[in-house]
Write an enzyme that holds these catalytic residues in place. Sequence first.
Site, PDB file in Angstrom:
ATOM      1  N   ARG A 174       0.815  -1.217   0.000  1.00  0.00           N
ATOM      2  CA  ARG A 174       0.000   0.000   0.000  1.00  0.00           C
ATOM      3  C   ARG A 174       0.848   1.267   0.000  1.00  0.00           C
ATOM      4  O   ARG A 174       0.367   2.326  -0.391  1.00  0.00           O
ATOM      5  CB  ARG A 174      -1.007  -0.036   1.146  1.00  0.00           C
ATOM      6  CG  ARG A 174      -1.980  -1.201   0.959  1.00  0.00           C
ATOM      7  CD  ARG A 174      -3.076  -1.306   1.967  1.00  0.00           C
ATOM      8  NE  ARG A 174      -2.664  -1.150   3.335  1.00  0.00           N
ATOM      9  CZ  ARG A 174      -3.493  -0.979   4.341  1.00  0.00           C
ATOM     10  NH1 ARG A 174      -4.792  -0.952   4.132  1.00  0.00           N
ATOM     11  NH2 ARG A 174      -3.044  -0.844   5.565  1.00  0.00           N
ATOM     12  N   GLU A 193       4.552  -8.103  14.248  1.00  0.00           N
ATOM     13  CA  GLU A 193       3.682  -8.290  15.405  1.00  0.00           C
ATOM     14  C   GLU A 193       3.260  -9.745  15.556  1.00  0.00           C
ATOM     15  O   GLU A 193       3.061 -10.235  16.658  1.00  0.00           O
ATOM     16  CB  GLU A 193       2.411  -7.447  15.259  1.00  0.00           C
ATOM     17  CG  GLU A 193       2.647  -5.962  15.292  1.00  0.00           C
ATOM     18  CD  GLU A 193       1.377  -5.219  14.932  1.00  0.00           C
ATOM     19  OE1 GLU A 193       0.490  -5.118  15.807  1.00  0.00           O
ATOM     20  OE2 GLU A 193       1.283  -4.740  13.785  1.00  0.00           O
TER      21      GLU A 193
END
Length: 173
Positions: free
Chosen positions: A58, A95
Site C-alpha cells: 500500500r 507483530e
Amino acid sequence: MNLKDYIPVVSDWPKPGVNFLDITGLLNEPRAFNEVCRWLSVQVKAANATSIVAVESRGFIFASPIARAHELPLVLVRKPNKLPGVVYTVTYDTEYSTDSLSIKADALVGARPFIVDDLLATGGTVLATAELLRNNFNTEIINAAAVIGLDFLPGHNRLIQDKIDVHTLINYA
C-alpha cells in the site's frame, strides 16, 4: 477536511481482535487522496530526498505520485521473490510472525532516501527497510512518512531511536 472520515474501521480483520484501518476510503475520495499527496510532497521537499522508497504494497499507492511530482526515482521494497535480478533481503520480526523484504541491488537510492508507507504501527517494516538501505547503499539520512500513525504502539519512538526522521499525517491515540 477530516481525513479520518474517509478511513473506515473493519473489525476483526485480518484476524479476530484486530481493527483494520481501511485506506481505500481515502482513495475513493479524490479530494482526500490529493490532501494526502500534498502533505507527503511537503515532507519529501523538506527532506531534500534523493529517492522515494515505497514499502509493499500500500505504500506504492502513495509513493508513486510523489516520486512523479518530484521527478525522483521510485524504489520498490517488496516481499521476497517479487523482484527480478539481484536483490538484497532482510528478515525481521513482525507483530505476528517473521517476514522478509527485498530491494533491487541496482536501485537508485541516493544519499537521502525517503521511505513511504501507509501505516506506522510497531515500526518493524520501516526499520527493516532502513536496514536494507543502510547496509547496502551509501545513505546519509533516512526520512520516513506514513499516512496513518498508531500512537498507542511503539513504532514512532522506535524509529526516532534508530535515527529515522518520521512523520505521520493521521494519528490514532
